[in-house]
Design an enzyme around this catalytic site. Structure first.
Site, PDB file in Angstrom:
ATOM      1  N   HIS A 314      -1.490  -9.043  -7.017  1.00  0.00           N
ATOM      2  CA  HIS A 314      -1.928  -9.670  -5.771  1.00  0.00           C
ATOM      3  C   HIS A 314      -2.617 -10.983  -6.100  1.00  0.00           C
ATOM      4  O   HIS A 314      -3.316 -11.094  -7.108  1.00  0.00           O
ATOM      5  CB  HIS A 314      -2.888  -8.744  -5.019  1.00  0.00           C
ATOM      6  N   ASP A 372       1.577  -3.795  -0.183  1.00  0.00           N
ATOM      7  CA  ASP A 372       2.921  -4.081   0.332  1.00  0.00           C
ATOM      8  C   ASP A 372       3.948  -3.118  -0.244  1.00  0.00           C
ATOM      9  O   ASP A 372       4.911  -2.749   0.428  1.00  0.00           O
ATOM     10  CB  ASP A 372       3.302  -5.526   0.008  1.00  0.00           C
TER      11      ASP A 372
END
Length: 437
Positions: A314, A372
Site C-alpha cells: 500500500h 483491496d
C-alpha cells in the site's frame, strides 16, 4: 459539523535560507503525527514557493476526522481504531461518529438512523435519467451523472451557508447513494428498480435493492449483510486521499454539496484509486489457475519485468494495512457461509495470500495483502460484478467526503484551492504574424 476538539500548537521555528535571506517559518504540532512547517508566508517573504508533486509532503488543511500512521499500520476515525469500529460498531453509527466527532448516545443513534432511513427514496422523476444511458454504460459513469443531478431536484439543501441545509444534504446523500447505486446496477443488468424498505438496516436494504426481483424477494443472510457493513466501515474515510482532496477542492469554490460529491466519485473512478480492488480481481482472473502462481510470483520478484501483483502492499501503509486484518476475517467468513471455496479464482487468491504471508521476499518488502485484495474476493462472493466494486467504494466513502467537506466549510482559515506550479515553458516572446513564419 463539530469544531475540532484540539487545535494545532506552536512547536518552534524552522529557518530556511534563500540566497542571502533567512526566513523564519512557524512549526505546528497536531494531536499525533509529525510536526508541520507552515510555509504560507514563504512566497511573500522569500519570493519562492515549495515544489511537491502529488502533495505527498504537504498538509493542505487541518482536520480532526481521520488519522493514519502508515509505518505503524494505524487508522483512526475520530481517535477510534478502525478494527474496534469494524468489529463492534455498524456503518450508521460510524457515519454519526465521522459527522459529529463523538459516538452517539442510544437516543441520538435512534434519531440518526430514522433520519437516514426516511431519506432513502429518490425523486421518482430521477429514475427517468437512467434511460438516457446506454445499458452497457459503466455504473461509475452513471453514478457521476445521477449524483451530480441531485442538485437539480433538491433545491432546499444546496445553500452551503445554511447549516440546516448542509445537514439535510448530508443525510440525503448518505441515504440515497445506496439507492442510486442499486439502480445503476439494476439498469446495467436490465432488471426493474427495487424500492428501499424502511424495516431493513443500511446494508440489508442495499443487498435487497441489488438482488431482489419483482418475481422473487431477496432472502437476506445476516453474515453477508454484516460483511458488507464492515466493507462500508473500512472504506468510510481515509484522510486526504485523491478523491477526498477533490471534494475539498471543489467545495473550496463554493460549489453545492451534490456537485462536490459527484466530483469525488469521478476521481474515485481512477484505477490507481478506487479501482484497485477491481484490478486485483482481474489479476486473479489473468492467473486463472493455482499452477500458474509460481510464474507470476517470479515475475513480481523480477524488478525488470515491470509486473507487480495487484492487491499487495500500500502506498501509505508500510506495515500491514489495519483494514486488511478485519477484511481477511470477513472474507473467510463469507466464503465459509457460502461454501464456495472450490471456486478456482478463490483458490488462486488463497494460495497467493499464503505465499505473501510466508515468503521472505514479500515479508522483507512488506508486500502484505491489502484491503483491496480481500474486498475484491468478498464482493465477488457476494454476487457483485467487478464493474460494481468502485460503486460500492463510493457508497461507503460518501460519508467521509461529506464529513471532510463540512469541516472545510466551517474552517475559517480555508481558502479556495489554488496550487502553484514550477513553470518550464517558453519565456515571454512576441507574436509573429502568419506571413512571416
Amino acid at each position: 459539523m463539530p469544531k475540532p476538539p484540539f487545535a494545532s500548537k506552536p512547536a518552534g521555528l524552522a529557518k530556511l535560507t534563500v540566497g542571502n535571506k533567512t526566513i523564519d517559518l512557524p512549526v505546528a504540532r497536531g494531536t499525533v503525527g509529525p510536526d508541520v512547517v507552515d510555509v504560507r508566508k514563504l512566497y511573500a517573504e522569500g519570493n519562492v514557493f515549495t515544489y511537491d508533486p502529488g502533495f505527498t509532503a504537504t498538509a493542505s488543511c487541518e482536520s480532526a476526522i481521520t488519522y493514519i500512521d502508515g509505518d505503524e499500520g494505524v487508522l483512526l476515525y475520530r481517535g477510534y481504531p478502525i478494527d474496534q469500529l469494524a468489529e463492534q460498531s455498524d456503518f450508521i453509527e460510524c457515519c454519526y461518529l465521522l459527522l459529529h466527532g463523538e459516538l452517539p448516545s442510544p437516543d441520538q443513534l435512534k434519531t440518526f438512523r430514522n433520519q437516514i432511513t426516511r431519506h432513502t427514496m429518490v425523486h421518482e422523476q430521477l429514475s427517468q435519467f437512467f434511460r438516457g444511458f446506454r445499458r452497457d454504460a459503466h455504473p461509475m459513469a452513471v453514478m457521476c451523472g445521477v449524483v451530480g443531478a441531485l442538485s437539480a431536484f433538491y433545491h432546499d439543501s444546496t445553500d452551503i451557508n445554511d447549516p440546516v441545509q448542509r445537514t439535510i444534504a448530508s443525510h440525503r446523500m448518505i441515504a440515497k447513494l445506496p439507492t442510486i447505486a442499486a439502480m445503476a446496477y439494476k439498469y446495467s443488468v436490465g432488471q426493474p428498480f427495487i424500492y428501499p424498505r424502511n424495516e431493513l438496516n443500511y446494508s440489508e436494504n442495499f443487498l435487497r435493492m441489488c438482488f431482489a426481483v419483482p418475481a422473487e424477494d431477496y432472502k437476506g443472510n445476516p453474515i453477508l449483510a454484516r460483511a458488507l457493513d464492515r466493507i462500508f466501515i473500512l472504506h468510510a474515510d481515509h484522510e486526504q486521499n485523491a478523491s477526498t482532496s477533490t471534494v475539498r477542492l471543489a467545495g473550496s469554490s463554493g460549489a453545492n454539496p451534490f456537485a462536490c460529491i459527484a466530483a469525488g466519485i469521478a476521481c474515485l473512478w481512477g484505477p490507481a484509486h478506487g479501482g484497485a480492488n477491481e484490478a486485483a480481481l482481474k489479476m486473479l482472473e489473468e492467473i486463472g489457475d493455482v499452477k500458474r502462481i509460481p510464474e507470476y510470483v517470479k515475475r513480481a520478484k523480477d524488478k525488470n519485468s515491470g509486473f507487480r501483483l495487484m492487491g499487495f502492499g500500500h502506498r501509505v501503509y508500510k506495515n500491514y494495512d489495519p483494514r486488511a486484518k478485519v477484511m481477511q476475517q470477513t472474507c473467510h467468513e463469507v466464503l465459509d457461509t457460502l461454501g464456495i471455496r472450490n471456486d478456482p479464482l478463490l483458490q488462486v487468491a488463497m494460495e497467493l495470500e499464503r505465499i505473501a504471508l510466508s515468503d521472505e521476499y514479500f515479508i522483507e518488502k512488506k508486500l502484505y495483502p491489502n484491503i483491496d485484495f480481500y474486498s475484491g474476493i468478498t464482493l465477488k462472493a457476494l454476487g457483485f460484478p467487478t464493474s460494481m466494486f468502485t460503486v460500492l467504494f463510493a457508497v461507503a466513502r460518501t460519508v467521509g467526503w461529506i464529513a471532510q467537506w463540512g469541516e472545510m466549510i466551517e474552517d475559517p482559515s480555508q481558502k479556495i484551492g489554488r496550487p502553484r506550479q514550477l513553470y518550464v515553458g517558453a519565456p515571454q516572446r512576441d507574436y509573429v504574424p502568419l506571413h512571416k513564419r
